[in-house]
Scaffold this active site. Structure first.
Site: not given
Length: 275
Positions: A76, A81, A109-111, A146, A193-194
């Site tokens: 991850d 974000d 995530n998207q960023f 996301s 997230g984890d």
């Protein structure tokens, strides 16, 4: 063969984030978990990490993969974000050039996906192009946890996308692409997230060639845990009051049955497989 997981994350004494968020659900799903606590805090926080720690993780993964070529590494790439980085910028090239190439499963995530590829995501098509670029960098499975893409079900939903590259016996590869609309929750949780990364590791192990099933189970467990947490937090806070961060700690132990056998409440749509 019994399955073991080496989990390298932060540790908190109280609550659920990092290793605390990942260990219990993995154990419930039948995995032996060995933890390396990168840092230890009394509670969760957003401290920056340094480059030498990341490079050490890469060394560990490479050594372990030499000993066990079928080892699966889930990464991850926590960098930021909503368009802002919350780690030092000098970590980006290390993630991009060293960490991502050794990862099998990546959950940005998207960023973070945009940072890693240098490409912007404005449409679903852009998102899959970015995921294809990430596949080329190493990981066979990429899940954008996301995105800012509009959901067909309205703005109460968040769009998550996944792509799994499947190499056929003849050496050619196809990819399974999925899309999920996830209900938004009006609260800030820590450790989700984890938990997502841990569950995705577990469910992709149980459904190795079926990203749809793995993601549905992962996201459905998340939904049950979050729903139970918000219900409890609102009860504790009382009518009209916003719950405190302590009240919003994930109700992990109380969700054991859902972790083991989640009712599927969020379905993944399979999009066209591409070659």
């Amino acid at each position: 063969m019994e399955c073991r997981v080496l989990s390298i994350q932060s540790h908190v004494v109280r609550g659920y984030v990092g290793n605390k968020s990942a260990t219990f659900p993995l154990q419930v799903l039948g995995f032996e978990v060995d933890s390396i606590n990168s840092v230890q805090f009394s509670n969760h926080t957003g401290y920056s990490r340094d480059t030498s720690f990341l490079e050490m993780v890469v060394d560990i993964i490479q050594e372990l993969k030499k000993a066990n070529p079928s080892l699966v590494y889930v990464c991850d790439p926590v960098m930021g974000d909503q368009g802002a980085m919350y780690v030092p910028e000098n970590l980006l090239p290390i993630y991009r050039d060293k960490v991502v190439p050794v990862a099998d499963i990546l959950t940005p995530n998207q960023f973070e996906a945009e940072l890693l590829t240098g490409r912007k995501i404005n449409t679903e098509d852009d998102a899959f192009k970015v995921m294809d670029l990430l596949h080329k960098m190493g990981p066979e499975t990429v899940v954008l946890t996301s995105t800012d893409l509009p959901s067909k079900h309205g703005d109460q939903f968040l769009v998550a996308l996944g792509s799994q590259k499947i190499v056929k016996p003849d050496g050619t590869s196809t990819s399974q692409k999925i899309c999920m609309d996830i209900p938004k929750v009006d609260a800030v949780f820590v450790g989700t997230g984890d938990l997502f990364a841990a569950l995705l590791l577990a469910w992709t192990h149980h459904h190795p060639k079926d990203l749809k099933a793995a993601c549905e189970k992962t996201v459905s467990v998340m939904h049950h845990v979050i729903k139970r947490t918000i219900t409890y937090a609102n009860e504790m806070a009382g009518p009209g009051k916003r719950p405190s961060p302590a009240q919003l700690e994930l109700r992990m132990v109380q969700s054991k049955a859902d972790i083991e056998n989640p009712a599927i409440v969020i379905e993944a749509k399979v999009l066209e497989s591409s070659h």
